[in-house]
Design a protein around this motif. Structure first.
Motif, short mmCIF file in Angstrom:
data_model
loop_
_atom_site.label_atom_id
_atom_site.label_comp_id
_atom_site.label_asym_id
_atom_site.label_seq_id
_atom_site.Cartn_x
_atom_site.Cartn_y
_atom_site.Cartn_z
N GLU A 214 23.54 116.31 83.26
CA GLU A 214 24.22 115.89 84.48
C GLU A 214 23.35 116.16 85.71
O GLU A 214 23.35 115.38 86.66
CB GLU A 214 25.54 116.65 84.62
N ILE B 56 32.66 119.66 98.68
CA ILE B 56 32.47 118.94 97.43
C ILE B 56 33.01 119.75 96.25
O ILE B 56 33.55 119.19 95.29
CB ILE B 56 30.98 118.56 97.22
N GLN B 57 32.91 121.06 96.32
CA GLN B 57 33.50 121.90 95.27
C GLN B 57 35.01 121.75 95.25
O GLN B 57 35.62 121.64 94.17
CB GLN B 57 33.11 123.37 95.49
N TYR C 250 25.06 117.89 94.63
CA TYR C 250 25.97 116.94 95.28
C TYR C 250 26.07 117.21 96.78
O TYR C 250 26.29 116.29 97.57
CB TYR C 250 27.37 117.03 94.67
N CYS D 235 27.24 121.17 92.02
CA CYS D 235 27.71 120.94 93.39
C CYS D 235 26.65 121.18 94.46
O CYS D 235 26.63 120.45 95.46
CB CYS D 235 28.96 121.78 93.66
N GLN E 56 39.92 117.18 89.49
CA GLN E 56 39.94 117.39 88.05
C GLN E 56 41.22 118.09 87.62
O GLN E 56 41.83 117.74 86.59
CB GLN E 56 38.73 118.22 87.61
N MET F 159 33.65 123.78 84.04
CA MET F 159 33.96 123.60 85.46
C MET F 159 33.21 124.63 86.31
O MET F 159 32.68 124.31 87.38
CB MET F 159 35.47 123.72 85.69
N LEU G 44 31.90 110.86 91.65
CA LEU G 44 33.29 111.26 91.49
C LEU G 44 34.09 110.36 90.56
O LEU G 44 35.06 110.81 89.94
CB LEU G 44 34.00 111.31 92.85
N ILE H 266 35.93 118.20 93.75
CA ILE H 266 35.73 118.08 92.31
C ILE H 266 36.74 118.92 91.55
O ILE H 266 37.38 118.45 90.59
CB ILE H 266 34.29 118.47 91.94
N THR I 100 29.71 123.55 86.63
CA THR I 100 29.64 122.38 87.50
C THR I 100 29.66 122.80 88.97
O THR I 100 28.84 122.32 89.78
CB THR I 100 30.82 121.43 87.22
N LEU I 101 30.57 123.68 89.32
CA LEU I 101 30.69 124.13 90.70
C LEU I 101 29.47 124.93 91.13
O LEU I 101 29.02 124.83 92.28
CB LEU I 101 31.96 124.96 90.88
#
Length: 209
Positions: A68, A153-154, A131, A128, A161, A120, A91, A157, A123-124
């Motif tokens: 990713e 953005i955190q 992003y 992020c 989700q 998750m 997104l 997302i 991802t954060l």
């Protein structure tokens, strides 16, 4: 064959078998002994490569996150895409590979709750910040006016989700409407509606789905 190559090959083999077990049986029901049996190795060999089952889970998740990250960097670097286009791509795009579709579907299963939570978290933490560069770019072009790009953005997302997950539960009374998602998106990022409207963004999102 060098020691480092041999090490990487065996580690990858363990990861492949463990990932298959996690996806088919679930993370919680899968035991280290099940992994040992699938790979055909002794317990001592397993612990030479990984400290615990949780360490294997982290490594499985990081393979997905690393892929990713590569994709996110390509999107961020794309000079032909406007910030809002990059954001929509991140997104709302559906997973393109079959492997990713399977992984996402399995992460929504109850027996993979811990894996999903860890995914998750990663991802954060790791995606992020990449992003965030899109939000900063949008601030610079005047498309956005986000006071805290990373936090925003955190929030988007994690919040989106969570809502999608809860709306998919049996007997759930939660309904996720695109109009509400767009209102939140425009509000959080301070998107300039003189440059692009919610209807225009909605149309572009539908092209991604």
């Amino acid at each position: 064959m060098s020691h480092s190559i041999e090490f990487d090959l065996k580690r990858t083999e363990i990861l492949n078998f463990a990932a298959d077990l996690f996806m088919t049986k679930g993370y919680e029901p899968t035991t280290v002994n099940m992994v040992l049996k699938a790979v055909g190795i002794a317990k001592g060999t397993f612990y030479y490569y990984f400290d615990s089952k949780e360490a294997v889970m982290d490594a499985v998740i990081m393979r997905v996150i690393d892929a990713e990250i590569k994709q996110a960097k390509v999107i961020v670097a794309n000079k032909e895409m406007a910030p809002i286009e990059k954001l929509i791509s991140i997104l709302f795009s559906k997973p393109k590979s079959e492997d990713k579709k399977v992984i996402i579907a399995q992460l929504h299963q109850p027996h993979n709750a811990l894996m999903k939570q860890r995914a998750m978290q990663r991802t954060l933490e790791l995606l992020c910040p990449i992003y965030e560069q899109i939000i900063i770019e949008g601030n610079q072009t005047g498309d956005f006016s986000s006071p805290a790009p990373l936090s925003d953005i955190q929030f988007l997302i994690a919040g989106m989700q969570t809502l999608y997950d809860l709306s998919g539960l049996q007997d759930s009374k939660i309904e996720v409407r695109l109009s509400a998602v767009l209102t939140t998106l425009f509000c959080v990022l301070g998107i300039d509606e003189a440059k692009i409207t919610k209807d225009q963004v909605a149309a572009r999102i539908m092209q991604q789905l």
